[in-house]
Design a protein around this motif. Structure first.
Motif, PDB file in Angstrom:
ATOM      1  N   UNK A 186       0.824  -1.212   0.000  1.00 24.61           N
ATOM      2  CA  UNK A 186       0.000   0.000   0.000  1.00 24.61           C
ATOM      3  C   UNK A 186       0.861   1.266   0.000  1.00 24.61           C
ATOM      4  N   UNK A 187       0.299   2.339  -0.552  1.00 25.20           N
ATOM      5  CA  UNK A 187       1.003   3.616  -0.569  1.00 25.20           C
ATOM      6  C   UNK A 187       0.917   4.311   0.788  1.00 25.20           C
ATOM      7  N   UNK A 188      -0.053   3.891   1.588  1.00 22.14           N
ATOM      8  CA  UNK A 188      -0.224   4.452   2.932  1.00 22.14           C
ATOM      9  C   UNK A 188       0.430   3.533   3.959  1.00 22.14           C
ATOM     10  N   UNK A 189       0.974   4.092   5.019  1.00 23.10           N
ATOM     11  CA  UNK A 189       1.437   3.241   6.116  1.00 23.10           C
ATOM     12  C   UNK A 189       0.241   2.494   6.720  1.00 23.10           C
ATOM     13  N   UNK A 190       0.487   1.303   7.211  1.00 22.25           N
ATOM     14  CA  UNK A 190      -0.617   0.468   7.691  1.00 22.25           C
ATOM     15  C   UNK A 190      -1.371   1.086   8.859  1.00 22.25           C
ATOM     16  N   UNK A 191      -0.712   1.929   9.644  1.00 21.22           N
ATOM     17  CA  UNK A 191      -1.404   2.543  10.776  1.00 21.22           C
ATOM     18  C   UNK A 191      -2.491   3.509  10.322  1.00 21.22           C
TER      19      UNK A 191
ATOM     20  N   UNK B 282      -7.228   2.644   8.448  1.00 24.92           N
ATOM     21  CA  UNK B 282      -8.493   2.422   9.138  1.00 24.92           C
ATOM     22  C   UNK B 282      -9.492   3.436   8.613  1.00 24.92           C
ATOM     23  N   UNK B 283     -10.754   3.205   8.901  1.00 22.68           N
ATOM     24  CA  UNK B 283     -11.800   4.007   8.260  1.00 22.68           C
ATOM     25  C   UNK B 283     -11.710   5.495   8.619  1.00 22.68           C
ATOM     26  N   UNK B 284     -11.381   5.818   9.852  1.00 22.47           N
ATOM     27  CA  UNK B 284     -11.347   7.233  10.238  1.00 22.47           C
ATOM     28  C   UNK B 284     -10.180   7.966   9.577  1.00 22.47           C
ATOM     29  N   UNK B 285      -9.021   7.327   9.562  1.00 29.75           N
ATOM     30  CA  UNK B 285      -7.870   7.972   8.918  1.00 29.75           C
ATOM     31  C   UNK B 285      -8.105   8.133   7.423  1.00 29.75           C
ATOM     32  N   UNK B 286      -8.649   7.106   6.807  1.00 33.63           N
ATOM     33  CA  UNK B 286      -8.920   7.187   5.370  1.00 33.63           C
ATOM     34  C   UNK B 286      -9.965   8.256   5.065  1.00 33.63           C
ATOM     35  N   UNK B 287     -10.990   8.350   5.911  1.00 29.90           N
ATOM     36  CA  UNK B 287     -11.990   9.407   5.713  1.00 29.90           C
ATOM     37  C   UNK B 287     -11.362  10.793   5.835  1.00 29.90           C
ATOM     38  N   UNK B 288     -10.450  10.936   6.766  1.00 27.97           N
ATOM     39  CA  UNK B 288      -9.760  12.217   6.946  1.00 27.97           C
ATOM     40  C   UNK B 288      -8.941  12.549   5.702  1.00 27.97           C
ATOM     41  N   UNK B 289      -8.186  11.572   5.215  1.00 27.29           N
ATOM     42  CA  UNK B 289      -7.340  11.801   4.031  1.00 27.29           C
ATOM     43  C   UNK B 289      -8.209  12.113   2.811  1.00 27.29           C
ATOM     44  N   UNK B 290      -9.257  11.356   2.619  1.00 29.96           N
ATOM     45  CA  UNK B 290     -10.145  11.590   1.475  1.00 29.96           C
ATOM     46  C   UNK B 290     -10.799  12.967   1.581  1.00 29.96           C
TER      47      UNK B 290
ATOM     48  N   UNK C  73     -10.582  15.888  -1.146  1.00 28.54           N
ATOM     49  CA  UNK C  73     -11.802  16.402  -1.769  1.00 28.54           C
ATOM     50  C   UNK C  73     -11.999  17.890  -1.506  1.00 28.54           C
ATOM     51  N   UNK C  74     -11.641  18.352  -0.312  1.00 31.74           N
ATOM     52  CA  UNK C  74     -11.789  19.773   0.026  1.00 31.74           C
ATOM     53  C   UNK C  74     -10.652  20.620  -0.538  1.00 31.74           C
ATOM     54  N   UNK C  75      -9.728  19.953  -1.220  1.00 34.80           N
ATOM     55  CA  UNK C  75      -8.583  20.610  -1.852  1.00 34.80           C
ATOM     56  C   UNK C  75      -7.712  21.360  -0.847  1.00 34.80           C
ATOM     57  N   UNK C  76      -7.620  20.786   0.360  1.00 36.35           N
ATOM     58  CA  UNK C  76      -6.699  21.334   1.353  1.00 36.35           C
ATOM     59  C   UNK C  76      -5.267  20.949   0.985  1.00 36.35           C
TER      60      UNK C  76
ATOM     61  N   UNK D  99      -1.526  12.784  -2.251  1.00 35.41           N
ATOM     62  CA  UNK D  99      -1.631  11.853  -1.132  1.00 35.41           C
ATOM     63  C   UNK D  99      -0.528  12.063  -0.100  1.00 35.41           C
ATOM     64  N   UNK D 100       0.684  12.329  -0.544  1.00 31.39           N
ATOM     65  CA  UNK D 100       1.780  12.505   0.415  1.00 31.39           C
ATOM     66  C   UNK D 100       1.557  13.742   1.290  1.00 31.39           C
ATOM     67  N   UNK D 101       1.004  14.808   0.721  1.00 33.98           N
ATOM     68  CA  UNK D 101       0.687  15.984   1.523  1.00 33.98           C
ATOM     69  C   UNK D 101      -0.428  15.680   2.526  1.00 33.98           C
ATOM     70  N   UNK D 102      -1.402  14.872   2.108  1.00 35.94           N
ATOM     71  CA  UNK D 102      -2.487  14.488   3.011  1.00 35.94           C
ATOM     72  C   UNK D 102      -1.950  13.654   4.178  1.00 35.94           C
ATOM     73  N   UNK D 103      -0.992  12.764   3.899  1.00 34.38           N
ATOM     74  CA  UNK D 103      -0.379  11.956   4.960  1.00 34.38           C
ATOM     75  C   UNK D 103       0.393  12.853   5.915  1.00 34.38           C
ATOM     76  N   UNK D 104       1.139  13.791   5.358  1.00 36.81           N
ATOM     77  CA  UNK D 104       1.883  14.729   6.214  1.00 36.81           C
ATOM     78  C   UNK D 104       0.935  15.548   7.095  1.00 36.81           C
ATOM     79  N   UNK D 105      -0.176  16.004   6.527  1.00 38.67           N
ATOM     80  CA  UNK D 105      -1.151  16.764   7.305  1.00 38.67           C
ATOM     81  C   UNK D 105      -1.765  15.897   8.410  1.00 38.67           C
ATOM     82  N   UNK D 106      -2.044  14.645   8.081  1.00 40.28           N
ATOM     83  CA  UNK D 106      -2.588  13.721   9.081  1.00 40.28           C
ATOM     84  C   UNK D 106      -1.583  13.498  10.204  1.00 40.28           C
TER      85      UNK D 106
END
Length: 156
Positions: free
Chosen positions: A89-94, A97-105, A109-112, A116-123
């Protein structure tokens, strides 16, 4: 009115309120006890399989269909779990989960963020806050959960 009615006789007109209450209370109490007794008794008989359509017969009727459907789902899950995107996977396994994926998505979608790498860094930045970490990262990985479900189903 009660004297002219065929439903009420002279006796009903002379009956006091207390006597009517006691009679109605006793009738209601007997009905309650009988109703609950019949319900509990029939449940007891059904659980011990004394009825023709008892627990074992219902289980036998639906178990074959359930096991067939469960086997189909397990096969599909095995195929999905063996796909390359889940193996590497391109995402770390931690974060799988549904909440982290919802946050990243949601971030994408909100174009923040742009990718994907920027979304992971923000998370990761957001998860430094303890409250956010508890909200986002307290679930097990969905991948881990599905692998456990498949392995448990195959053991049975």
């Amino acid at each position: 009115m009660t004297e002219k009615s065929g439903m009420f006789g002279r006796v009903a007109a002379k009956t006091g309120a207390t006597e009517v209450f006691v009679r109605m209370f006793s009738i209601s109490f007997v009905a309650l006890v009988l109703g609950n007794g019949i319900r509990i008794g029939s449940q007891w008989l059904w659980m011990r399989d004394y009825f023709p359509l008892g627990k074992r017969m219902v289980k036998r009727l639906f178990l074959k269909k359930y096991q067939k459907k469960e086997n189909e789902i397990i096969k599909k899950m095995n195929q999905i779990l063996k796909e390359e995107i889940l193996e590497v996977p391109q995402l770390p396994e931690k974060y799988l989960n549904s909440r982290s994926l919802n946050y990243i998505i949601g971030c994408i979608e909100d174009k923040e963020v742009k990718n994907l790498s920027e979304a992971i860094n923000l998370l990761e930045l957001e998860s430094q806050d303890l409250q956010v970490r508890d909200l986002i990262m307290n679930e097990k990985s969905a991948l881990l959960k599905s692998r456990q479900l498949v392995s448990e189903s195959q053991l049975q």
